[in-house]
Every structure is written in structure tokens, then in C-alpha cells.
Design a protein around this motif. Structure first.
Motif, PDB file in Angstrom:
ATOM      1  N   ILE A  16      66.408 -22.623 -62.915  1.00  0.00           N
ATOM      2  CA  ILE A  16      67.580 -22.043 -63.580  1.00  0.00           C
ATOM      3  C   ILE A  16      68.603 -21.579 -62.549  1.00  0.00           C
ATOM      4  O   ILE A  16      69.823 -21.735 -62.742  1.00  0.00           O
ATOM      5  N   THR A  17      68.129 -21.012 -61.440  1.00  0.00           N
ATOM      6  CA  THR A  17      69.029 -20.522 -60.402  1.00  0.00           C
ATOM      7  C   THR A  17      69.812 -21.663 -59.770  1.00  0.00           C
ATOM      8  O   THR A  17      71.014 -21.546 -59.520  1.00  0.00           O
ATOM      9  N   LEU A  18      69.136 -22.780 -59.494  1.00  0.00           N
ATOM     10  CA  LEU A  18      69.826 -23.923 -58.896  1.00  0.00           C
ATOM     11  C   LEU A  18      70.904 -24.461 -59.834  1.00  0.00           C
ATOM     12  O   LEU A  18      71.950 -24.941 -59.384  1.00  0.00           O
ATOM     13  N   LEU A  19      70.647 -24.380 -61.149  1.00  0.00           N
ATOM     14  CA  LEU A  19      71.664 -24.808 -62.101  1.00  0.00           C
ATOM     15  C   LEU A  19      72.796 -23.796 -62.218  1.00  0.00           C
ATOM     16  O   LEU A  19      73.936 -24.166 -62.502  1.00  0.00           O
ATOM     17  N   SER A  20      72.478 -22.511 -61.984  1.00  0.00           N
ATOM     18  CA  SER A  20      73.441 -21.450 -62.273  1.00  0.00           C
ATOM     19  C   SER A  20      74.099 -20.858 -61.038  1.00  0.00           C
ATOM     20  O   SER A  20      75.055 -20.089 -61.173  1.00  0.00           O
TER      21      SER A  20
END
Length: 284
Positions: A16-20
Motif C-alpha cells: 500500500i505504501t509503494l502505491l501511496s
């Protein structure tokens, strides 16, 4: 930690962090740039974060993030809205994972949760920008030209990343769970997380500099697996600190459980003794 599947949740939060991360940086920088007093603060903040919180290979990560953030400025209003939603999604997932660790069953109302996420995204950058402006102003004062004050200030700057990490962990463990958390428990969990974070930075930097085999394997895209692995380690540390904090909060329950077990054991012992001393048991 085994029951809560900390390693699995850390991987999920990493994804999720890599997407966000790019949408989150874009939102933060756009909020800071909307205030004239914070015109150069966004760049200073980004440099500080990369330098102190991404060990080694920071230049490659920094250039990649800069390129991504620059490309987002070409997006339309609809695309910008999706960026904001992606940034909110990261904060929402952090909230869900930490509340799961604390066994919180009563969820916050959607309006209250959205208001809290909105405040983090809007008020957070303003407070960080204000602190950077104040620090820059204090640095420019002639008072710091004194040798003793200069040494103390340099020592403070050296420990500033660890201090910021500690207070960030305290705030995270104290405010995010929808449950009463004792301040001393949050302080202890934050201390554990900060110590692990500082050790991991040094260990990760040593591995990157002394065993650069990843560059031979991944070549030009080496920054991607490095960033992925580092974010995964960070989330593992965050969740481990949360487990320590939550476990301290359950210490009273442990004491009550031990008391119940002890009373049951005492009762069973008394029953056995009564059985042995009874006339029927003697005749048998």
C-alpha cells in the motif's frame, strides 16, 4: 506477533505504501507550496527525510521519487482526486492494522475517521513546515555563533532524527488506536521501535555499502527493491513496537488471569484434601 501475522501485515502495508508514497508526497508538497512562507520548505523536508530516514542508496531513491512527483503535476483534476484518495487509503490501512493489534472491536464513525485523516494530511505538513521555518530562523541568529551553543546545536541536530522518530511513534501508538492507551506504555513501545529503527538503519546501510551484489542483479532499477525492502523493515518495526505497547496494556488482564488460575488450583487442592480426609475415603 505470530497470531497477528505481523510479517504478513507488514508486507501488505509495504504494498500500500509503494502505491501511496508518491500521491502522499504530492499532496504534502502541494499543501506546503500553497503557503508563501513555506515556499522552499517542501524541498528541505524531502531532502531531510531521504538523508536521515532512507539509509544508503538515498540518491537513487530520491531521484526516482522526484521524477514521479514531477510527473504527477501533469495530471488532470480527476487524477489529482485519485491521488488524494490513494494517500487517504494508506492512512486508513495504518489505522485498521493498529486497531487490529489492540483488538478494537468498536470502529470509529466514518465521518470522524475521515475528519482525522483529513487533519493529518492538511495540518501535518503545516506543522512540519512551521517547525522547519522556526529551526532555520534560530540557526540564523547570532546567538549560535557562541562555541558552546554551536556544539550543543550540532549535537541536537545529530540526535534530531531519533527524537523525531520517537515522538512520531509515541503519537502513533497513543492516538491511532480507538482505545485508551496509557502514555507510559506508548513511551515504552516508542522506545523499542526507535531503538530497532536506528539499529536497522545502520545495519541496512552497512549491508548496502559492503555487499553491493544487488546492483549486479538489478542494475538500473536497483532503487526499487532497496526501497521495497527498507519500507518492509520500517513497517515491521512499527508493528513490533505496537505489539509491545498493546502487550503492556494487557498486563492487568494477565494478573487477573493468573489470579483466577491460582484460585482454581487452590480450590482443586482443597477438594482433594477434603476427599482424602473424609471417612468414606479412609474406608476405601
Amino acid at each position: 506477533m505470530s497470531h497477528d501475522r505481523v510479517n504478513v501485515n507488514a508486507g501488505y502495508l509495504t504494498y500500500i505504501t509503494l502505491l501511496s508514497i508518491v500521491p502522499l508526497l504530492t499532496v504534502l508538497l502541494s499543501i506546503l507550496s500553497s503557503f508563501s512562507i513555506f515556499s522552499n520548505t517542501g524541498q528541505v523536508l524531502q531532502d531531510f527525510l531521504i538523508q536521515h530516514f532512507v539509509p544508503a542508496a538515498g540518491d537513487a531513491v530520491y531521484s526516482a521519487l522526484n521524477e514521479f512527483v514531477t510527473n504527477t503535476t501533469k495530471m488532470t483534476a480527476i487524477g489529482s482526486t485519485f491521488l488524494f484518495v490513494a494517500a487517504l487509503m494508506l492512512i486508513s490501512n495504518i489505522d485498521k492494522n493498529l486497531n487490529y493489534i489492540w483488538r478494537v472491536k468498536v470502529k470509529r464513525r466514518a465521518v470522524f475517521s475521515f475528519s482525522m485523516y483529513w487533519m493529518i494530511l492538511t495540518l501535518g505538513p503545516v506543522l512540519v513546515g512551521a517547525s522547519i521555518v522556526v529551526t532555520s530562523y534560530l540557526t540564523s541568529l547570532k546567538l549560535l555563533e557562541h562555541e558552546a551553543l554551536t556544539g550543543a546545536y550540532n549535537l541536537f541536530l545529530r540526535w534530531l532524527p531519533a527524537i523525531l522518530s520517537y515522538f512520531a511513534f509515541v503519537g502513533l501508538y497513543l492516538l491511532v488506536p480507538n482505545k485508551k492507551i496509557y502514555f507510559k506504555h506508548a513511551m515504552f513501545g516508542a522506545f523499542v521501535a526507535t531503538a530497532l529503527f536506528e539499529l536497522s538503519k545502520k545495519g541496512f546501510a552497512y549491508y548496502i555499502t559492503q555487499f553491493p551484489s544487488y546492483q549486479l542483479i538489478y542494475g538500473a532499477i536497483a532503487a526499487i527493491p532497496i526501497l521495497f525492502l527498507w519500507i518492509y523493515l520500517c513497517w515491521m518495526i512499527v508493528l513490533v513496537g505496537a505489539e509491545f505497547t498493546a502487550a503492556l496494556g494487557e498486563k492487568e488482564q494477565w494478573s487477573k488471569l493468573e489470579g483466577v488460575i491460582q484460585s482454581v488450583a487452590d480450590n482443586s487442592t482443597d477438594i482433594k484434601e477434603q476427599h482424602i480426609d473424609s471417612p468414606d475415603s479412609k474406608s476405601e
